[in-house]
Design an enzyme around this catalytic site. Structure first.
Site, PDB file in Angstrom:
ATOM      1  N   ASP A  69       0.705  -1.125   0.109  1.00 54.75           N
ATOM      2  CA  ASP A  69       0.031  -0.033   0.127  1.00 54.75           C
ATOM      3  C   ASP A  69       0.791   1.059  -0.029  1.00 54.75           C
ATOM      4  OD1 ASP A  69      -2.316  -1.728  -0.024  1.00 54.75           O
ATOM      5  OD2 ASP A  69      -2.957  -0.602   2.034  1.00 54.75           O
ATOM      6  N   HIS A 120      -5.577   3.162  -4.211  1.00 52.13           N
ATOM      7  CA  HIS A 120      -5.587   3.455  -3.075  1.00 52.13           C
ATOM      8  C   HIS A 120      -5.760   4.776  -2.553  1.00 52.13           C
ATOM      9  CE1 HIS A 120      -5.022   2.205   0.994  1.00 52.13           C
ATOM     10  NE2 HIS A 120      -3.869   2.889   1.544  1.00 52.13           N
ATOM     11  N   HIS A 124      -5.390   9.412   0.569  1.00 56.82           N
ATOM     12  CA  HIS A 124      -5.554   8.459   1.639  1.00 56.82           C
ATOM     13  C   HIS A 124      -6.678   8.937   2.708  1.00 56.82           C
ATOM     14  CE1 HIS A 124      -4.180   5.740   4.971  1.00 56.82           C
ATOM     15  NE2 HIS A 124      -3.879   4.978   3.917  1.00 56.82           N
ATOM     16  N   HIS A 214       4.032  -2.050   3.010  1.00 58.92           N
ATOM     17  CA  HIS A 214       4.202  -0.781   2.787  1.00 58.92           C
ATOM     18  C   HIS A 214       5.505  -0.640   2.151  1.00 58.92           C
ATOM     19  CE1 HIS A 214       0.690  -0.564   5.745  1.00 58.92           C
ATOM     20  NE2 HIS A 214       0.305   0.597   4.923  1.00 58.92           N
TER      21      HIS A 214
END
Length: 258
Positions: A69, A120, A124, A214
């Site tokens: 991510d 994504h 955010h 990540h």
């Protein structure tokens, strides 16, 4: 407190712990009905459905999906080097502002080397906290640049913090995006300890799981080779999210989680 508990008391305590765990796991999904697991998605596929030529059949193989991510970021090419060396593909849920717009060549490389590129959001933003038009903007501002860079519009997205709802799901259905949650997280945003990241990942991984990492954090990429090696040692085949679900097709708007 007594040293010995009765069988009925132990069962009651186990039930409470299970309920608490499930409540925690579902905390990010406010006002949400229905979550589909990879296994159940495969089982619901037509009996004559087949996986694409050259892909793994996770009905037979012991599969786990590897996902990242919040990239791309400066360290991401090192991760791509590892995946290429190991002949593996991962699913990347990309963020827009400060990432796609800053590292477009990395996005092109991800796709060119066979990795799955997904959405994504732009900033955010927590999708359950913003209005419908803002949700569409958060996703749309990522869809278009990825399509321009790779020639393919994403069909998968991951809601920030895993927070979604029936209202968000409706918008995702309209935008052609399936929602992908996870079963394993190393919480690599809170530590740079690669050994700890490795341990957390391996301790939680089970068949048909979806691993969340990540690529932007210092301790994560150094942990990846060891994670891959140990998963293989344990008999896992590492795949993308779409491969994990195959021969089923990921449906827009649906939420998938092991």
């Amino acid at each position: 407190m007594p040293h010995h508990l009765s069988t009925s008391r132990l069962k009651s305590l186990a039930g409470l712990l299970t309920a608490a765990f499930l409540a925690t796991a579902l905390a990010g999904c406010s006002s949400l009905h229905g979550v589909t697991s990879p296994r159940s998605a495969r089982e619901d596929a037509p009996k004559d459905a087949k996986v694409a030529a050259g892909e793994v059949d996770c009905r037979k193989a012991k599969c786990v999906a590897l996902t990242f991510d919040g990239g791309p970021s400066a360290p991401t090419p090192k991760l791509l080097d590892i995946l290429k060396k190991e002949k593996l593909h991962a699913t990347f849920f990309l963020q827009g502002k400060g990432h796609i717009d800053t590292y477009p060549d990395t996005v092109r490389r991800m796709a060119a080397e066979g990795n799955e590129v997904a959405n994504h959001t732009w900033t955010h933003a927590v999708l359950t906290d913003i209005k419908a038009d803002q949700v569409r903007q958060e996703l749309g501002k990522v869809q278009d640049p990825i399509e321009k860079l790779t020639g393919k519009k994403p069909t998968l997205m991951r809601p920030p913090q895993g927070r979604t709802s029936d209202d968000v799901s409706k918008i995702m259905r309209e935008m052609g995006l399936a929602q992908i949650l996870w079963s394993t997280t190393a919480k690599d945003f809170e530590t740079n300890d690669s050994a700890l990241i490795t341990k957390r990942t391996l301790d939680q991984t089970k068949r048909d799981g979806i691993i969340l990492l990540h690529d932007r954090y210092k301790g994560t990429i150094p942990a990846v080779p060891g994670i891959i090696a140990e998963l293989r040692k344990r008999g896992y085949t590492i795949v993308t999210v779409s491969e994990l679900i195959a021969p089923a097709k990921l449906e827009p708007g649906k939420v998938y989680r092991p």
